[in-house]
Design a protein around this motif. Structure first.
Motif, PDB file in Angstrom:
ATOM      1  N   ASP A 141       0.823  -1.205   0.000  1.00 47.82           N
ATOM      2  CA  ASP A 141       0.000   0.000   0.000  1.00 47.82           C
ATOM      3  C   ASP A 141       0.858   1.256   0.000  1.00 47.82           C
ATOM      4  N   ASP A 142       0.206   2.425   0.051  1.00 52.53           N
ATOM      5  CA  ASP A 142       0.916   3.708  -0.028  1.00 52.53           C
ATOM      6  C   ASP A 142       1.836   3.941   1.162  1.00 52.53           C
ATOM      7  N   GLN A 143       1.587   3.253   2.281  1.00 51.90           N
ATOM      8  CA  GLN A 143       2.451   3.381   3.463  1.00 51.90           C
ATOM      9  C   GLN A 143       3.580   2.357   3.464  1.00 51.90           C
ATOM     10  N   GLY A 144       3.684   1.580   2.373  1.00 50.54           N
ATOM     11  CA  GLY A 144       4.745   0.594   2.280  1.00 50.54           C
ATOM     12  C   GLY A 144       4.447  -0.714   2.987  1.00 50.54           C
ATOM     13  N   GLN A 145       3.190  -0.892   3.429  1.00 48.36           N
ATOM     14  CA  GLN A 145       2.804  -2.110   4.117  1.00 48.36           C
ATOM     15  C   GLN A 145       2.311  -3.157   3.105  1.00 48.36           C
ATOM     16  N   ALA A 146       2.759  -4.397   3.295  1.00 48.74           N
ATOM     17  CA  ALA A 146       2.333  -5.476   2.411  1.00 48.74           C
ATOM     18  C   ALA A 146       0.888  -5.856   2.716  1.00 48.74           C
ATOM     19  N   GLN A 147       0.072  -5.932   1.678  1.00 47.56           N
ATOM     20  CA  GLN A 147      -1.319  -6.347   1.812  1.00 47.56           C
ATOM     21  C   GLN A 147      -1.493  -7.702   1.122  1.00 47.56           C
ATOM     22  N   PRO A 148      -1.989  -8.702   1.864  1.00 40.68           N
ATOM     23  CA  PRO A 148      -2.115 -10.033   1.267  1.00 40.68           C
ATOM     24  C   PRO A 148      -3.168 -10.050   0.172  1.00 40.68           C
ATOM     25  N   SER A 149      -3.141 -11.086  -0.623  1.00 41.73           N
ATOM     26  CA  SER A 149      -4.126 -11.226  -1.696  1.00 41.73           C
ATOM     27  C   SER A 149      -5.515 -11.452  -1.102  1.00 41.73           C
ATOM     28  N   LEU A 150      -6.522 -11.082  -1.867  1.00 42.39           N
ATOM     29  CA  LEU A 150      -7.917 -11.279  -1.475  1.00 42.39           C
ATOM     30  C   LEU A 150      -8.576 -12.166  -2.516  1.00 42.39           C
ATOM     31  N   THR A 151      -9.299 -13.172  -2.058  1.00 43.88           N
ATOM     32  CA  THR A 151     -10.000 -14.078  -2.969  1.00 43.88           C
ATOM     33  C   THR A 151     -11.462 -14.177  -2.546  1.00 43.88           C
ATOM     34  N   PHE A 152     -12.364 -13.977  -3.490  1.00 48.02           N
ATOM     35  CA  PHE A 152     -13.796 -14.104  -3.251  1.00 48.02           C
ATOM     36  C   PHE A 152     -14.323 -15.266  -4.087  1.00 48.02           C
ATOM     37  N   ASN A 153     -15.130 -16.120  -3.467  1.00 46.72           N
ATOM     38  CA  ASN A 153     -15.741 -17.234  -4.166  1.00 46.72           C
ATOM     39  C   ASN A 153     -17.236 -17.270  -3.881  1.00 46.72           C
ATOM     40  N   GLY A 154     -18.029 -17.627  -4.900  1.00 52.17           N
ATOM     41  CA  GLY A 154     -19.470 -17.741  -4.722  1.00 52.17           C
ATOM     42  C   GLY A 154     -20.130 -18.078  -6.048  1.00 52.17           C
ATOM     43  N   GLU A 155     -21.442 -18.302  -5.994  1.00 53.78           N
ATOM     44  CA  GLU A 155     -22.182 -18.561  -7.224  1.00 53.78           C
ATOM     45  C   GLU A 155     -22.518 -17.275  -7.969  1.00 53.78           C
ATOM     46  N   PHE A 156     -22.457 -16.149  -7.258  1.00 55.12           N
ATOM     47  CA  PHE A 156     -22.699 -14.854  -7.903  1.00 55.12           C
ATOM     48  C   PHE A 156     -21.829 -13.797  -7.229  1.00 55.12           C
ATOM     49  N   LEU A 157     -21.103 -13.054  -8.037  1.00 50.32           N
ATOM     50  CA  LEU A 157     -20.300 -11.935  -7.541  1.00 50.32           C
ATOM     51  C   LEU A 157     -20.469 -10.763  -8.496  1.00 50.32           C
ATOM     52  N   HIS A 158     -20.637  -9.573  -7.957  1.00 50.86           N
ATOM     53  CA  HIS A 158     -20.741  -8.346  -8.749  1.00 50.86           C
ATOM     54  C   HIS A 158     -19.486  -7.536  -8.461  1.00 50.86           C
ATOM     55  N   LYS A 207     -25.759 -13.344  -2.534  1.00 44.41           N
ATOM     56  CA  LYS A 207     -25.768 -14.781  -2.305  1.00 44.41           C
ATOM     57  C   LYS A 207     -24.566 -15.185  -1.443  1.00 44.41           C
ATOM     58  N   PRO A 208     -24.570 -16.414  -0.897  1.00 45.00           N
ATOM     59  CA  PRO A 208     -23.464 -16.844  -0.032  1.00 45.00           C
ATOM     60  C   PRO A 208     -22.101 -16.705  -0.697  1.00 45.00           C
ATOM     61  N   VAL A 209     -21.144 -16.250   0.097  1.00 47.85           N
ATOM     62  CA  VAL A 209     -19.792 -16.005  -0.404  1.00 47.85           C
ATOM     63  C   VAL A 209     -18.763 -16.519   0.590  1.00 47.85           C
ATOM     64  N   GLU A 210     -17.557 -16.680   0.076  1.00 47.47           N
ATOM     65  CA  GLU A 210     -16.400 -17.008   0.908  1.00 47.47           C
ATOM     66  C   GLU A 210     -15.290 -16.025   0.580  1.00 47.47           C
ATOM     67  N   LEU A 211     -14.724 -15.421   1.593  1.00 43.51           N
ATOM     68  CA  LEU A 211     -13.642 -14.453   1.432  1.00 43.51           C
ATOM     69  C   LEU A 211     -12.397 -14.985   2.126  1.00 43.51           C
ATOM     70  N   THR A 212     -11.296 -15.015   1.379  1.00 43.57           N
ATOM     71  CA  THR A 212     -10.014 -15.426   1.940  1.00 43.57           C
ATOM     72  C   THR A 212      -9.033 -14.279   1.794  1.00 43.57           C
ATOM     73  N   ARG A 213      -8.435 -13.880   2.908  1.00 42.82           N
ATOM     74  CA  ARG A 213      -7.427 -12.806   2.919  1.00 42.82           C
ATOM     75  C   ARG A 213      -6.165 -13.380   3.547  1.00 42.82           C
ATOM     76  N   GLY A 214      -5.206 -13.707   2.680  1.00 40.78           N
ATOM     77  CA  GLY A 214      -4.039 -14.407   3.204  1.00 40.78           C
ATOM     78  C   GLY A 214      -4.477 -15.737   3.794  1.00 40.78           C
ATOM     79  N   LYS A 215      -4.300 -15.918   5.120  1.00 44.37           N
ATOM     80  CA  LYS A 215      -4.740 -17.136   5.795  1.00 44.37           C
ATOM     81  C   LYS A 215      -6.066 -16.948   6.525  1.00 44.37           C
ATOM     82  N   ASP A 216      -6.572 -15.728   6.570  1.00 43.26           N
ATOM     83  CA  ASP A 216      -7.874 -15.480   7.175  1.00 43.26           C
ATOM     84  C   ASP A 216      -8.979 -15.929   6.226  1.00 43.26           C
TER      85      ASP A 216
END
Length: 204
Positions: A134-151, A163-172
């Motif tokens: 980011d702009d402060q030089g901090q590493a931001q992990p990848s973000l992954t969204f999964n579902g049957e519908f995403l806008h 609709k139901p979704v799953e969000l993964t941020r790094g290991k979270d």
């Protein structure tokens, strides 16, 4: 002869009046005989039909300075002129925002606007925002969204779903019945049955 001449002179005097009367009656008859217009002609309803197809295609768009903005690929695409949208089967989209951050979207089917900045993903939908600094030089992990519908809104880094979704941020990892995520504002709103798993020190 003088009597006939006198009669003719009187007829000639009244002839213009008689002709005007005949014309007036004829005009009145034409107006009455003309069928009335029922109003303006109805315009043809817009038809949602494609005006062209593409198969096994790849379309790239660039910014004014020549930088790659989006790369859209798919098995088949159909363009609908009434909405200026593309319906794409087996879609894969790579999009870069103004800062050059990469977002990737895949699904069985997608509906996109003209420049692929707004995408509705349907069936096995996935959106991945690559890891960044980011702009402060901090590493931001990848973000992954999964579902049957995403806008997905590529330029503003927003992802929404009713609709139901799953969000993964790094290991979270989080799951929910619906979601409204804004990466630029760092705001995530999860609704319904929400479950989450947070891993301390998660930076990758």
């Amino acid at each position: 002869m003088s009597a006939v001449r006198t009669l003719w002179d009187r007829l000639a005097l009244y002839l213009p009046v008689l002709l005007m009367g005949v014309l007036a009656m004829a005009t009145y008859w034409l107006v009455r005989s003309t069928p009335e217009r029922s109003g303006p002609e109805p315009t043809a309803a817009a038809v949602h039909e494609p005006d062209y197809f593409m198969r096994k295609f790849a379309v790239k768009t660039y910014t004014a300075n020549g930088q790659l903005k989006s790369d859209v690929r798919g098995g088949e695409a159909r363009h609908f002129p009434d909405t200026d949208t593309l319906e794409i089967d087996q879609v894969r989209i790579r999009s870069f925002n103004e800062q050059g951050r990469l977002t990737t979207a895949t699904a069985n089917k997608a509906i996109t606007n003209g420049d692929a900045s707004e995408v509705q993903l349907i069936g096995n939908a996935q959106v991945i925002r690559a890891a960044v600094t980011d702009d402060q030089g901090q590493a931001q992990p990848s973000l992954t969204f999964n579902g049957e519908f995403l806008h997905a809104f590529m330029n503003t880094e927003q992802v929404k779903s009713h609709k139901p979704v799953e969000l993964t941020r790094g290991k979270d990892r989080f799951t929910a019945d619906s979601m409204d995520f804004d990466n630029l504002e760092r705001v995530m709103l999860l609704r319904g049955r929400v479950r989450g798993k947070l891993v301390p020190g998660n930076t990758h």
